[in-house]
Design an enzyme around this catalytic site. Structure first.
Site: not given
Ligand SMILES: Cc1cc2nc3c(=O)[nH]c(=O)nc-3n(C[C@H](O)[C@H](O)[C@H](O)COP(=O)(O)O)c2cc1C
Length: 320
Positions: A17, A19, A71, A102, A200-202, A224-225
């Site tokens: 997710p 935003a 979410q 968050c 999750n992350g990087d 994500g990114r």
């Protein structure tokens, strides 16, 4: 392998997710490249409870996006429960995810998001309240802790609440993105809980996914990114898993075509004016790396006309 009810996520590829970014249009594009589960942007439980137009709009999705997770964030068990019930009854998502990570001021000052990591009892009440009020599977997304790593304690509490899987963004809430995600936390968590764990992350490269799946043994990965302006990352990962072949990133022309397709989807659904506003969030990502992109990005960002923007983007293909 990640399973939710009868649905199996063969490769465990999830779009995070984000935003302002992972709206229905971007999600559909990611899905077309092989994302197996997509997530809505976070939606405020208070907003849903009061059926505020903006919050309700975030909840819209189409069947093509299934399986999909919606979410929600909030700090009151009552309001989270109400929101979850409305979402289940009116929208029927495949999963309802609870945001427990968050760190944005606006969210934590209300006691929601990562603020709940500081108060395990309250976090448990919020999650229990959602899980017990809906039949839809409920998942949770955490950071490893507020200012220290207490992911083991948090994970066990959440497992006890009956969530169907846990996503761990491997940073503390106090860390910004310059601190590297610490994937070493996953082993301990997996040794202590029996529900599926999503890393999750990087995670930005297909090789990262191979490492996390095959060496660490996580059940799924959430990106994500790494998918921003790069929705084909899911296809690249799928190719590596299925054929052992590490594909190159697509050529600029192919990237532009994907971006134009996303813009077309928006135009058909929300009209020209709103498309202009929304597409600007994606421009920098899609056009990154193109030699004269700085000037073109600037021109696009100041333009108010969709036709002009489309022509600027299409001309990149001609110039290649
Ligand atoms: C622009 C942006 C918006 C985000 N919005 C959300 C959100 O709505 N809900 C959430 O749980 N996490 C949100 N996150 C966090 C991401 O889902 C993810 O946990 C984080 O970016 C780390 O993963 P990545 O390195 O793959 O991006 C957001 C992150 C960014 C950069």
């Amino acid at each position: 392998m990640l399973r939710i009810g009868n649905t199996e996520f063969r490769h465990g590829l999830i779009l995070a997710p984000l935003a302002g970014v992972t709206d229905t249009y971007f999600r559909r594009i990611c899905k077309s490249f092989g994302a197996e589960l997509v997530c809505s942007e976070m939606v405020s439980s208070e907003g849903v409870k009061r059926r505020m137009a903006r919050s309700m709009e975030y909840l819209n999705f189409c069947d093509e996006e299934r399986p999909i997770s919606i979410q929600i964030f909030g700090s009151s068990p009552e309001s989270m429960k109400e929101a979850a019930k409305i979402i289940e009854t009116d929208f029927h998502p495949d999963v309802i995810d609870i945001n427990l990570g968050c760190p944005v001021k606006k969210v934590i000052k209300t006691g929601a998001g990562a603020a709940l990591l500081k108060d395990t009892k309250k976090m448990e009440d919020v999650v229990n309240s959602v899980v017990s009020s809906v039949n839809t599977p409920v998942s949770a997304k955490i950071r490893v802790g507020w200012d220290k790593d207490n992911s083991l304690e948090i994970s066990k509490v959440l497992e006890g609440c009956g969530i169907c899987f846990l996503t761990v963004h491997a940073r503390r809430a106090c860390d910004n993105y310059s601190v590297k995600a610490d994937w070493s936390v996953y082993k301990d968590i997996m040794n202590n809980i029996s529900i599926p764990l999503v890393a999750n992350g990087d995670i930005t490269r297909p090789e990262d996914v191979m490492y996390l799946r095959d060496d660490m043994g996580v059940d799924a990965v959430m990106i994500g990114r790494g998918a921003l302006g790069r929705p084909w990352i899911f296809k690249m990962i799928k190719d590596l898993i299925e054929n052992g072949r590490l594909r190159e990133e697509p050529l600029m022309n192919e990237k532009i075509e994907v971006f134009l397709k996303q813009i077309e989807l928006m135009k058909e659904n929300i009209g020209k004016e709103r498309t202009v506003g929304r597409l600007k969030k994606h421009v920098v990502y899609y056009l990154k790396g193109f030699t004269t992109s700085k000037d073109i990005i600037h021109e696009i960002l100041i333009s108010k006309k969709l036709e002009e923007i489309i022509s600027l983007i299409s001309n990149i293909i001609v110039e290649q």
